[in-house]
Scaffold this motif. Sequence first.
Motif, PDB file in Angstrom:
ATOM      1  N   ILE A  27       8.397   3.691  -8.512  1.00  0.00           N
ATOM      2  CA  ILE A  27       7.409   3.523  -7.349  1.00  0.00           C
ATOM      3  C   ILE A  27       6.531   4.605  -7.667  1.00  0.00           C
ATOM      4  O   ILE A  27       6.754   6.097  -7.743  1.00  0.00           O
ATOM      5  CB  ILE A  27       8.122   4.071  -5.842  1.00  0.00           C
ATOM      6  N   GLU A  28       5.204   4.399  -8.081  1.00  0.00           N
ATOM      7  CA  GLU A  28       4.150   5.150  -8.554  1.00  0.00           C
ATOM      8  C   GLU A  28       3.639   6.359  -7.162  1.00  0.00           C
ATOM      9  O   GLU A  28       3.850   5.982  -5.880  1.00  0.00           O
ATOM     10  CB  GLU A  28       2.881   4.543  -8.877  1.00  0.00           C
ATOM     11  N   ASP A  29       3.226   7.442  -7.773  1.00  0.00           N
ATOM     12  CA  ASP A  29       2.835   8.534  -6.806  1.00  0.00           C
ATOM     13  C   ASP A  29       1.667   8.219  -5.902  1.00  0.00           C
ATOM     14  O   ASP A  29       0.959   9.301  -5.852  1.00  0.00           O
ATOM     15  CB  ASP A  29       3.027   9.914  -7.698  1.00  0.00           C
ATOM     16  N   THR A  30       1.459   7.275  -5.211  1.00  0.00           N
ATOM     17  CA  THR A  30       0.077   6.994  -4.487  1.00  0.00           C
ATOM     18  C   THR A  30       0.589   7.637  -3.122  1.00  0.00           C
ATOM     19  O   THR A  30       1.771   7.900  -2.779  1.00  0.00           O
ATOM     20  CB  THR A  30      -0.173   5.641  -4.395  1.00  0.00           C
ATOM     21  N   PRO A  31      -0.494   8.196  -2.196  1.00  0.00           N
ATOM     22  CA  PRO A  31       0.186   8.448  -0.947  1.00  0.00           C
ATOM     23  C   PRO A  31       1.213   7.587  -0.266  1.00  0.00           C
ATOM     24  O   PRO A  31       2.085   8.052   0.430  1.00  0.00           O
ATOM     25  CB  PRO A  31      -1.045   8.742  -0.199  1.00  0.00           C
ATOM     26  N   LYS A  32       0.616   6.325  -0.178  1.00  0.00           N
ATOM     27  CA  LYS A  32       1.689   5.256   0.430  1.00  0.00           C
ATOM     28  C   LYS A  32       2.938   5.094  -0.222  1.00  0.00           C
ATOM     29  O   LYS A  32       3.813   4.575   0.236  1.00  0.00           O
ATOM     30  CB  LYS A  32       0.939   3.881   0.452  1.00  0.00           C
ATOM     31  N   GLY A  33       2.856   5.256  -1.494  1.00  0.00           N
ATOM     32  CA  GLY A  33       4.041   5.303  -2.318  1.00  0.00           C
ATOM     33  C   GLY A  33       5.005   6.314  -2.017  1.00  0.00           C
ATOM     34  O   GLY A  33       6.018   6.221  -1.775  1.00  0.00           O
TER      35      GLY A  33
ATOM     36  N   ASP B 128     -12.849   1.221  -2.970  1.00  0.00           N
ATOM     37  CA  ASP B 128     -13.186   0.499  -1.876  1.00  0.00           C
ATOM     38  C   ASP B 128     -12.517   1.259  -0.490  1.00  0.00           C
ATOM     39  O   ASP B 128     -12.403   0.858   0.447  1.00  0.00           O
ATOM     40  CB  ASP B 128     -12.857  -0.752  -1.946  1.00  0.00           C
ATOM     41  N   GLY B 129     -11.528   2.249  -0.844  1.00  0.00           N
ATOM     42  CA  GLY B 129     -10.825   3.106   0.042  1.00  0.00           C
ATOM     43  C   GLY B 129      -9.451   2.586   0.695  1.00  0.00           C
ATOM     44  O   GLY B 129      -9.174   2.957   1.601  1.00  0.00           O
ATOM     45  N   PHE B 130      -9.044   1.603  -0.087  1.00  0.00           N
ATOM     46  CA  PHE B 130      -7.774   1.069   0.243  1.00  0.00           C
ATOM     47  C   PHE B 130      -6.583   1.704  -0.166  1.00  0.00           C
ATOM     48  O   PHE B 130      -6.662   2.108  -1.425  1.00  0.00           O
ATOM     49  CB  PHE B 130      -7.692  -0.606  -0.111  1.00  0.00           C
ATOM     50  N   ASP B 131      -5.665   1.934   0.669  1.00  0.00           N
ATOM     51  CA  ASP B 131      -4.453   2.721  -0.002  1.00  0.00           C
ATOM     52  C   ASP B 131      -3.328   2.021  -0.372  1.00  0.00           C
ATOM     53  O   ASP B 131      -3.384   0.863   0.161  1.00  0.00           O
ATOM     54  CB  ASP B 131      -3.806   3.872   0.941  1.00  0.00           C
ATOM     55  N   TYR B 132      -2.488   1.893  -1.260  1.00  0.00           N
ATOM     56  CA  TYR B 132      -1.448   0.886  -1.683  1.00  0.00           C
ATOM     57  C   TYR B 132      -0.163   1.511  -2.382  1.00  0.00           C
ATOM     58  O   TYR B 132      -0.258   2.620  -2.652  1.00  0.00           O
ATOM     59  CB  TYR B 132      -2.352  -0.058  -2.815  1.00  0.00           C
ATOM     60  N   ILE B 133       0.825   0.874  -2.356  1.00  0.00           N
ATOM     61  CA  ILE B 133       1.964   1.095  -3.120  1.00  0.00           C
ATOM     62  C   ILE B 133       1.987   0.570  -4.503  1.00  0.00           C
ATOM     63  O   ILE B 133       1.508  -0.755  -4.562  1.00  0.00           O
ATOM     64  CB  ILE B 133       3.362   0.698  -2.166  1.00  0.00           C
TER      65      ILE B 133
ATOM     66  N   GLY C  86       5.161   7.883   0.928  1.00  0.00           N
ATOM     67  CA  GLY C  86       5.558   7.577   2.295  1.00  0.00           C
ATOM     68  C   GLY C  86       6.593   6.542   2.117  1.00  0.00           C
ATOM     69  O   GLY C  86       7.814   6.641   2.914  1.00  0.00           O
ATOM     70  N   LEU C  87       6.807   5.667   1.351  1.00  0.00           N
ATOM     71  CA  LEU C  87       7.778   4.479   1.349  1.00  0.00           C
ATOM     72  C   LEU C  87       8.871   5.191   0.751  1.00  0.00           C
ATOM     73  O   LEU C  87      10.074   5.050   1.158  1.00  0.00           O
ATOM     74  CB  LEU C  87       7.280   3.569   0.248  1.00  0.00           C
ATOM     75  N   TYR C  88       8.714   6.118  -0.253  1.00  0.00           N
ATOM     76  CA  TYR C  88       9.886   6.937  -0.934  1.00  0.00           C
ATOM     77  C   TYR C  88      10.660   7.565   0.151  1.00  0.00           C
ATOM     78  O   TYR C  88      11.859   7.628  -0.009  1.00  0.00           O
ATOM     79  CB  TYR C  88       9.449   7.529  -2.139  1.00  0.00           C
ATOM     80  N   LYS C  89       9.993   8.316   0.824  1.00  0.00           N
ATOM     81  CA  LYS C  89      10.480   9.126   2.092  1.00  0.00           C
ATOM     82  C   LYS C  89      11.360   8.173   2.742  1.00  0.00           C
ATOM     83  O   LYS C  89      12.483   8.460   3.173  1.00  0.00           O
ATOM     84  CB  LYS C  89       9.377   9.730   2.719  1.00  0.00           C
ATOM     85  N   GLU C  90      10.911   7.338   3.191  1.00  0.00           N
ATOM     86  CA  GLU C  90      11.436   6.159   4.244  1.00  0.00           C
ATOM     87  C   GLU C  90      12.727   5.606   3.548  1.00  0.00           C
ATOM     88  O   GLU C  90      13.995   5.369   4.123  1.00  0.00           O
ATOM     89  CB  GLU C  90      10.583   5.096   4.533  1.00  0.00           C
ATOM     90  N   LEU C  91      12.534   5.474   2.108  1.00  0.00           N
ATOM     91  CA  LEU C  91      13.938   4.819   1.476  1.00  0.00           C
ATOM     92  C   LEU C  91      14.972   5.963   1.399  1.00  0.00           C
ATOM     93  O   LEU C  91      16.003   5.264   1.545  1.00  0.00           O
ATOM     94  CB  LEU C  91      13.403   4.398   0.172  1.00  0.00           C
ATOM     95  N   SER C  92      14.365   7.202   1.315  1.00  0.00           N
ATOM     96  CA  SER C  92      15.575   8.071   1.085  1.00  0.00           C
ATOM     97  C   SER C  92      16.202   8.612   2.346  1.00  0.00           C
ATOM     98  O   SER C  92      17.277   9.436   2.615  1.00  0.00           O
ATOM     99  CB  SER C  92      15.168   9.233   0.330  1.00  0.00           C
ATOM    100  N   LEU C  93      15.938   8.135   3.532  1.00  0.00           N
ATOM    101  CA  LEU C  93      16.554   8.422   4.820  1.00  0.00           C
ATOM    102  C   LEU C  93      17.835   7.868   5.084  1.00  0.00           C
ATOM    103  O   LEU C  93      18.045   6.705   4.241  1.00  0.00           O
ATOM    104  CB  LEU C  93      15.528   7.786   5.876  1.00  0.00           C
TER     105      LEU C  93
END
Length: 151
Positions: free
Chosen positions: A136-142, A115-120, A144-151
Motif C-alpha cells: 500500500i503506497e504512502d498516499t494520504p488515503k493509503g 486534478d486534486g483527487f486523492d487515491y489509494i 488512512g487505509l493502513y491505520k484502519e487495517l491495523s485496528l
Amino acid sequence: MEFKTNSKAETMELGKKIGALLKSGDILILEGDLGAGKTTFTQGIAQGMGINDYVKSPTFTYVMEYRGKIPLYHFDLYRLKDPEELYDLGFEDFLYQGVLVMEWGSMVEKMLAEDGFDYIKISLLKTGENTRIIHIEDTPKGQGLYKELSL
Ligand code: ADP
Ligand code: MG
C-alpha cells in the motif's frame, strides 16, 4: 506498508478486508504486471463490499459495474492511450456513486494528483509461483487505509 501472500486465497482475503473498509468516492489504483494478481485482489474487494458476482478482467470494456450496497466500478486501463480519456469513460459520475478500482491505474495517477483527487495505490509484485508482495503506497488515503487495517 507491505503484506506477503502465499496463495490466491490469501490475496483475496486481504482484498476482502480492504473492500470492507472502502467508501463511496474512493479511488484505488492497482499496479503490477500481468498475472501479479490485480483481478484476484479485486475479486476479494468485491466480496468485502458484499458483492457476490464473479469479477473478471474488464479488458474489452474498460469498466464493469458490479451492484452492491455501494456499487463497484472495476476499470482496466491497459489500452487507454491518453489519461484524459478517463473522463470520457464517465469517471466523475462513477465517483459520486461508488468505489473505483483501476487495474493499470498508474496511467492516470499523475493526472488524478494534478486534478486534486486523492487515491489509494496498491502495487502487487509476483515473487514466486504462489507468492506475492502487496504494497500500500504512502498516499494520504493509503495511510488512512493502513491505520484502519491495523485496528
Ligand atoms: P492480473 O489481473 O494482475 O493480471 P490475475 O489476478 O488475473 O492477475 O492472475 C493472477 C494469477 O496468479 C491467477 O492465476 C492466480 O491463481 C495466480 N496466483 C498464484 N498465487 C497467487 C497469489 N498469492 N495472489 C494472487 N494470485 C496468485
Ligand atoms: Mg487483470
